[in-house]
Design a protein around this motif. Structure first.
Motif, PDB file in Angstrom:
ATOM      1  N   THR A 102      -6.175  -3.497  13.841  1.00 25.00           N
ATOM      2  CA  THR A 102      -6.761  -4.221  14.971  1.00 25.00           C
ATOM      3  C   THR A 102      -6.793  -3.349  16.211  1.00 25.00           C
ATOM      4  O   THR A 102      -7.791  -3.274  16.930  1.00 25.00           O
ATOM      5  CB  THR A 102      -5.956  -5.501  15.247  1.00 25.00           C
ATOM      6  OG1 THR A 102      -5.993  -6.335  14.096  1.00 25.00           O
ATOM      7  CG2 THR A 102      -6.542  -6.260  16.428  1.00 25.00           C
ATOM      8  N   HIS A 134      -9.378  -0.715  15.858  1.00 21.49           N
ATOM      9  CA  HIS A 134     -10.712  -1.280  16.059  1.00 21.49           C
ATOM     10  C   HIS A 134     -10.992  -1.469  17.545  1.00 21.49           C
ATOM     11  O   HIS A 134     -12.077  -1.162  18.032  1.00 21.49           O
ATOM     12  CB  HIS A 134     -10.817  -2.613  15.322  1.00 21.49           C
ATOM     13  CG  HIS A 134     -12.156  -3.273  15.474  1.00 21.49           C
ATOM     14  ND1 HIS A 134     -13.255  -2.873  14.757  1.00 21.49           N
ATOM     15  CD2 HIS A 134     -12.572  -4.276  16.278  1.00 21.49           C
ATOM     16  CE1 HIS A 134     -14.289  -3.611  15.092  1.00 21.49           C
ATOM     17  NE2 HIS A 134     -13.903  -4.468  16.033  1.00 21.49           N
ATOM     18  N   LEU A 135      -9.989  -2.000  18.266  1.00 21.16           N
ATOM     19  CA  LEU A 135     -10.164  -2.206  19.695  1.00 21.16           C
ATOM     20  C   LEU A 135     -10.399  -0.879  20.402  1.00 21.16           C
ATOM     21  O   LEU A 135     -11.285  -0.753  21.247  1.00 21.16           O
ATOM     22  CB  LEU A 135      -8.923  -2.898  20.275  1.00 21.16           C
ATOM     23  CG  LEU A 135      -8.899  -3.071  21.815  1.00 21.16           C
ATOM     24  CD1 LEU A 135     -10.092  -3.876  22.275  1.00 21.16           C
ATOM     25  CD2 LEU A 135      -7.596  -3.719  22.254  1.00 21.16           C
ATOM     26  N   THR A 173     -13.882   0.400  19.607  1.00 19.16           N
ATOM     27  CA  THR A 173     -14.883  -0.381  20.328  1.00 19.16           C
ATOM     28  C   THR A 173     -14.932   0.038  21.789  1.00 19.16           C
ATOM     29  O   THR A 173     -15.996   0.248  22.377  1.00 19.16           O
ATOM     30  CB  THR A 173     -14.554  -1.880  20.230  1.00 19.16           C
ATOM     31  OG1 THR A 173     -14.560  -2.265  18.870  1.00 19.16           O
ATOM     32  CG2 THR A 173     -15.581  -2.712  20.984  1.00 19.16           C
ATOM     33  N   THR A 174     -13.740   0.185  22.406  1.00 15.97           N
ATOM     34  CA  THR A 174     -13.669   0.546  23.807  1.00 15.97           C
ATOM     35  C   THR A 174     -14.268   1.919  24.061  1.00 15.97           C
ATOM     36  O   THR A 174     -15.048   2.122  24.989  1.00 15.97           O
ATOM     37  CB  THR A 174     -12.198   0.524  24.278  1.00 15.97           C
ATOM     38  OG1 THR A 174     -11.668  -0.777  24.055  1.00 15.97           O
ATOM     39  CG2 THR A 174     -12.103   0.857  25.756  1.00 15.97           C
ATOM     40  N   ALA A 202     -14.572 -11.906  13.774  1.00 19.84           N
ATOM     41  CA  ALA A 202     -13.645 -11.054  14.513  1.00 19.84           C
ATOM     42  C   ALA A 202     -14.391  -9.904  15.191  1.00 19.84           C
ATOM     43  O   ALA A 202     -14.109  -9.552  16.346  1.00 19.84           O
ATOM     44  CB  ALA A 202     -12.567 -10.518  13.583  1.00 19.84           C
ATOM     45  N   ASP A 203     -15.351  -9.309  14.488  1.00 24.01           N
ATOM     46  CA  ASP A 203     -16.109  -8.206  15.071  1.00 24.01           C
ATOM     47  C   ASP A 203     -16.962  -8.693  16.239  1.00 24.01           C
ATOM     48  O   ASP A 203     -17.017  -8.046  17.290  1.00 24.01           O
ATOM     49  CB  ASP A 203     -16.990  -7.558  14.003  1.00 24.01           C
ATOM     50  CG  ASP A 203     -17.791  -6.395  14.551  1.00 24.01           C
ATOM     51  OD1 ASP A 203     -17.168  -5.365  14.893  1.00 24.01           O
ATOM     52  OD2 ASP A 203     -19.019  -6.508  14.670  1.00 24.01           O
ATOM     53  N   GLN A 248     -14.604  -9.279  19.185  1.00 22.21           N
ATOM     54  CA  GLN A 248     -14.083  -8.076  19.822  1.00 22.21           C
ATOM     55  C   GLN A 248     -15.120  -7.432  20.716  1.00 22.21           C
ATOM     56  O   GLN A 248     -14.798  -6.878  21.774  1.00 22.21           O
ATOM     57  CB  GLN A 248     -13.594  -7.079  18.770  1.00 22.21           C
ATOM     58  CG  GLN A 248     -12.800  -5.922  19.359  1.00 22.21           C
ATOM     59  CD  GLN A 248     -11.458  -6.366  19.928  1.00 22.21           C
ATOM     60  OE1 GLN A 248     -10.517  -6.620  19.185  1.00 22.21           O
ATOM     61  NE2 GLN A 248     -11.379  -6.484  21.249  1.00 22.21           N
ATOM     62  N   ASN A 249     -16.385  -7.512  20.322  1.00 22.35           N
ATOM     63  CA  ASN A 249     -17.441  -6.965  21.167  1.00 22.35           C
ATOM     64  C   ASN A 249     -17.563  -7.718  22.476  1.00 22.35           C
ATOM     65  O   ASN A 249     -17.857  -7.125  23.517  1.00 22.35           O
ATOM     66  CB  ASN A 249     -18.780  -6.982  20.418  1.00 22.35           C
ATOM     67  CG  ASN A 249     -18.972  -5.769  19.542  1.00 22.35           C
ATOM     68  OD1 ASN A 249     -19.433  -4.732  20.008  1.00 22.35           O
ATOM     69  ND2 ASN A 249     -18.600  -5.885  18.267  1.00 22.35           N
ATOM     70  N   LEU A 270      -7.273  -8.722  22.268  1.00 19.11           N
ATOM     71  CA  LEU A 270      -7.138  -8.159  20.939  1.00 19.11           C
ATOM     72  C   LEU A 270      -7.549  -9.221  19.931  1.00 19.11           C
ATOM     73  O   LEU A 270      -7.047 -10.345  19.974  1.00 19.11           O
ATOM     74  CB  LEU A 270      -5.690  -7.737  20.669  1.00 19.11           C
ATOM     75  CG  LEU A 270      -5.192  -6.482  21.383  1.00 19.11           C
ATOM     76  CD1 LEU A 270      -3.682  -6.368  21.232  1.00 19.11           C
ATOM     77  CD2 LEU A 270      -5.871  -5.245  20.815  1.00 19.11           C
ATOM     78  N   VAL A 271      -8.448  -8.867  19.027  1.00 18.78           N
ATOM     79  CA  VAL A 271      -8.970  -9.817  18.045  1.00 18.78           C
ATOM     80  C   VAL A 271      -8.578  -9.369  16.648  1.00 18.78           C
ATOM     81  O   VAL A 271      -8.720  -8.187  16.320  1.00 18.78           O
ATOM     82  CB  VAL A 271     -10.508  -9.937  18.145  1.00 18.78           C
ATOM     83  CG1 VAL A 271     -11.015 -11.008  17.178  1.00 18.78           C
ATOM     84  CG2 VAL A 271     -10.931 -10.251  19.571  1.00 18.78           C
ATOM     85  N   GLU A 272      -8.106 -10.288  15.827  1.00 18.08           N
ATOM     86  CA  GLU A 272      -7.824  -9.974  14.435  1.00 18.08           C
ATOM     87  C   GLU A 272      -8.401 -11.052  13.536  1.00 18.08           C
ATOM     88  O   GLU A 272      -8.619 -12.190  13.959  1.00 18.08           O
ATOM     89  CB  GLU A 272      -6.324  -9.820  14.191  1.00 18.08           C
ATOM     90  CG  GLU A 272      -5.505 -11.049  14.491  1.00 18.08           C
ATOM     91  CD  GLU A 272      -4.022 -10.816  14.216  1.00 18.08           C
ATOM     92  OE1 GLU A 272      -3.706 -10.064  13.280  1.00 18.08           O
ATOM     93  OE2 GLU A 272      -3.203 -11.408  14.930  1.00 18.08           O
TER      94      GLU A 272
END
Length: 307
Positions: free
Chosen positions: A6, A9-10, A13-14, A43-44, A47-48, A55-57
């Motif tokens: 997670t 991924h964050l 993305t950032t 979740a995706d 997170q966007n 934080l997304v899981e």
């Protein structure tokens, strides 16, 4: 996703948004909100919209079948400790209502709110909502707006961050939609039939003026029965569809039999209920849409598929 995944991924993305110069900076120095989504696609998306502010899981892992998922005790703990739980609704997560009753008082949001469902056409779930609305890029914009509202509701200090991220992400979805519309418009008018294992493409086929054929209406106990296979063989022969497809989370053996007996090409596995791992072909929702379009076009046109 694991906690480490997670966070990776964050970070990815950032960094990706920073490279585009489009990150909205969260306000104040505070711990990021913790968001749990029922499956990887949601979740995706979340997170966007969340960016750095949350934080997304996902409760389910990449590649998992979500219709009959069995929640674990750890899932209950994760949901109870979250600031918000996001789920699809429309009967997709048949396990969710039982699960959520054990998840305490965590706030939740149903991301299909405001979407008029297409009914399932046959089988034990006939006339119930087809839950796969995220397969339509147009309706994905509704998901994005519902995510934005839900995040702003639990974290008003970062409402501007969520609004800016949602606007940027919606623009990316619209761009993919435009490319898909142009590409799929090249399918032959008399063969515009998308033949798949599950009837998960009703919203997508409506968007792009395709007809839909499938072995079973929704992933359940009866998948790939002799009767379903025979009906699909007849349909493929009748419509002269050049290619048939399945989905990445189910057994493709029945559809491969259809292809052999109907004289069609097996075009490959489409992605619907789950993203892939980061090193797979569909690690994000946007990639899922693009990869599916490429698979469909290659199935219909072979090496002459438009790019």
């Amino acid at each position: 996703m694991t906690e480490a995944a997670t966070r990776r991924h964050l970070l990815a993305t950032t960094l990706g948004l920073a490279a585009l110069g489009a990150v909205a900076t969260p306000s104040a120095a505070q711990a990021p909100k913790r968001i749990v989504a029922t499956f990887t696609v949601l979740a995706d998306m979340a997170q966007n919209v969340a960016g750095e502010a949350a934080l997304v899981e996902s409760l389910t892992r990449p590649g998992a079948e979500i219709h009959d998922y069995e929640p674990t005790p750890l899932d209950v703990v994760r949901a109870r400790s979250a600031d918000l739980v996001l789920w699809n609704g429309m009967g997709l997560e048949r396990w969710f209502e039982r699960f959520f009753s054990r998840a305490g008082s965590t706030r939740q949001a149903v991301l299909t709110e405001g979407i008029t469902p297409i009914g399932i056409g046959q089988g034990p779930y006939e006339n119930q909502p087809n839950p796969h609305a995220w397969m339509s890029p147009t309706l994905a914009l509704v998901y994005v707006e519902n995510i934005r509202k839900a995040l702003a509701g639990i974290d008003p200090a970062n409402a501007a961050t969520y609004a800016a991220n949602a606007e940027r992400y919606a623009a990316q979805i619209r761009a993919v939609d435009a490319r898909l519309r142009e590409s799929l418009a090249r399918l032959p008018a008399d063969r515009r039939v998308l033949a798949t294992c599950e009837g998960a493409f009703s919203y997508l086929t409506r968007d792009y003026d395709l007809r839909e054929a499938y072995l079973w209406p929704i992933n359940a106990e009866d998948e790939g029965t002799p009767r379903q296979v025979r009906a699909m063989i007849d349909a493929v022969r009748r419509t002269r569809v050049p290619a048939v497809f399945c989905e990445s989370t189910v057994n493709d053996r029945p559809m491969r039999q259809v292809a052999r007996e109907a004289g069609a090409r097996y075009g490959g596995a489409l992605f619907v209920d789950s993203l892939t791992a980061e090193d797979g072909p569909a690690p994000t929702y946007l990639k899922l849409l693009e990869v599916n379009a490429d698979i469909i076009l290659r199935g219909f046109f072979g090496n002459q598929a438009p790019r």
